[in-house]
Design a protein around this motif. Structure first.
Motif, short mmCIF file in Angstrom:
data_model
loop_
_atom_site.label_atom_id
_atom_site.label_comp_id
_atom_site.label_asym_id
_atom_site.label_seq_id
_atom_site.Cartn_x
_atom_site.Cartn_y
_atom_site.Cartn_z
N ARG A 1 0.84 -1.21 0.00
CA ARG A 1 0.00 0.00 0.00
C ARG A 1 0.87 1.26 0.00
O ARG A 1 0.63 2.20 -0.77
N GLU B 1 -3.79 -4.25 -1.09
CA GLU B 1 -2.92 -3.19 -0.56
C GLU B 1 -2.54 -2.21 -1.66
O GLU B 1 -2.56 -0.99 -1.44
N ASN C 1 -5.46 0.06 -2.49
CA ASN C 1 -5.68 1.08 -1.46
C ASN C 1 -4.61 2.16 -1.49
O ASN C 1 -4.90 3.32 -1.15
N HIS D 1 -5.60 6.20 -2.55
CA HIS D 1 -5.50 6.82 -1.23
C HIS D 1 -6.28 8.13 -1.16
O HIS D 1 -6.91 8.43 -0.14
N ARG E 1 -11.70 1.96 3.53
CA ARG E 1 -10.86 0.97 2.87
C ARG E 1 -11.58 0.42 1.64
O ARG E 1 -12.78 0.16 1.68
#
Length: 322
Positions: free
Chosen positions: A44, A70, A73, A77, A147
Motif C-alpha cells: 500500500r 494493498e 488502497n 488513497h 478501505r
C-alpha cells in the motif's frame, strides 16, 4: 512507459526463479523498478508513493489478493481519478487470485504476464468498479478509516473463517483449500448466533433486512474458488455495476448443508437461494449494523471486529490493464 513492480516474496505459487523470469519479461517492455515488500502494508505504501510522485504510469502487483488489495488502497488513497492515477496490472501469485481471475487473466503467473504484455502492446484496458467501506457516523466505529476492496467483503460467519485461517497461517500452516474447509467446520461449531442472526442491512428508501448471520458483499463474480471450481454467492455481481449482497439468516446444520451444496453447484445463472437467503443487486450504498461485534473481512483479509460498516459501490474507480 514507467512502471513499478510490487513483489510479495511470500506469494504462495511463485518461486524466486519464476519471479526473476517475470521481472525480466516485464523489464524488456518498459522502464521498470521492482520493489519487494518487507512488512504488512508495504505494498500500500509503495503504491501510494508511486501515485504521489507523478512519475509512474503503471503499478504491477505480483502476489495474491492481499497484495492486490494493498496496492489498490495505495493507488486510491486520495480517491478515484483514472485520468491522473497510474494504471494497475495484476500477476497472480497467491493461492486463489480471485481478482485476477475475475478479470479473465490466466491463473498461471507466466501466462498472465504474457497476457498483460499483449494488452499493453494493444492498448487494452478496462475500468472496474470497486467497493469502499467506511465507519458509520454516530456509531463507535465512525472513526475507522475507509478501505477499498476489489472483489468481496463479509461481516459475520465468513469473516470468522478468514480469521481462523489467518491464525493457522501465523502458526506456520500452509494456505490450502483443505485448511479453509476445516476452518469452516470449526467456525460453524463455534458460531453462537447461527440460528438467530444479529446483523441488519439498511439502505435509503428501503425496508431493512434483519436477523442475518452473515452478509457477503460482492462487486464481481464469482465470490471465490475451491480449487478450480468457481463459487457464486451473487451471480449478477459485476465490475460494471454497484454492490451485490447475499445475506443468510440461519446457519443450522440443515441450512449449512443446503447452502453449502448450492454453493458447490452454483453457476453464473444461480447462486444460493431459499427461505433464509436474501439476495440484493446493484446497490449504491448501504450499512450493516450488528447487535454484537462481529468479524469483518475484505478480499480475504481479516480486519477485526465491527458493529457497523457502511458500504459504497464506486463505479469506474480504477483503470486496469487486461
Amino acid at each position: 512507459m514507467r512502471a513499478l513492480l510490487v513483489v510479495n516474496p511470500a506469494a504462495t505459487t511463485t518461486s524466486a526463479r519464476t519471479r526473476d523470469v517475470l521481472l525480466h519479461a516485464l523489464a524488456s517492455e518498459m522502464k521498470l523498478e521492482a520493489v519487494t515488500t518487507e512488512y504488512r502494508g508495504h505494498a500500500r505504501d509503495l503504491a501510494r508513493q508511486a501515485t504521489e510522485s507523478g512519475n509512474v504510469d503503471l503499478v504491477v502487483a505480483l502476489g495474491g489478493d492481499g497484495t492486490v488489495n494493498e496496492v489498490v488502497n495505495g493507488l486510491l488513497h486520495t480517491g478515484p481519478d483514472p485520468e491522473r492515477l497510474p494504471g494497475l496490472a495484476v500477476v497472480p501469485g497467491g493461492s486463489t487470485n480471485v481478482f485476477a481471475r475475475a478479470l479473465g487473466l490466466p491463473n498461471d503467473a507466466v501466462e498472465a504476464t504474457g497476457a498483460i504484455l499483449d494488452a499493453l502492446r494493444e492498448g487494452s484496458e478496462r475500468m472496474v468498479g470497486l467497493g469502499l467501506t467506511s465507519g458509520t457516523p454516530g456509531t463507535e466505529d465512525e472513526s475507522v478509516p475507509s478501505r477499498w476492496f476489489t472483489f468481496n467483503a463479509g461481516l459475520g460467519f465468513d469473516a470468522g473463517v478468514v480469521g481462523r485461517v489467518e491464525q493457522q497461517r501465523e502458526q506456520g500452516k500452509k494456505s490450502t483449500h483443505a485448511l479453509y474447509v476445516r476452518q469452516v467446520v470449526r467456525q460453524f461449531l463455534g458460531e453462537q448466533h447461527r440460528r438467530h442472526g444479529t446483523i441488519t442491512l439498511e439502505q435509503p428508501g428501503e425496508d431493512p433486512v434483519t436477523d442475518l448471520v452473515v452478509a457477503i458483499v460482492s462487486n464481481t463474480s464469482p465470490w471465490t474458488y475451491l480449487g478450480n471450481r468457481p463459487m457464486y454467492t451473487s451471480p449478477k455481481a459485476s465490475f460494471d455495476k454497484g454492490l451485490d449482497v447475499l445475506g443468510l439468516s440461519r446457519l443450522s446444520s440443515a441450512a449449512v448443508a443446503r447452502y453449502g451444496t448450492q454453493l458447490l453447484t452454483s453457476s453464473p445463472e444461480r447462486g444460493p437461494h431459499g427461505k433464509h437467503a436474501a439476495a440484493l443487486h446493484d446497490l449504491s450504498e448501504f450499512t450493516l449494523h450488528s447487535k454484537v461485534p462481529l468479524p469483518l473481512q475484505m478480499d480475504g483479509d481479516h480486519l477485526g471486529l465491527r458493529t457497523s460498516v457502511t458500504f459504497t459501490g464506486v463505479r469506474r474507480a480504477l483503470r486496469v490493464i487486461v
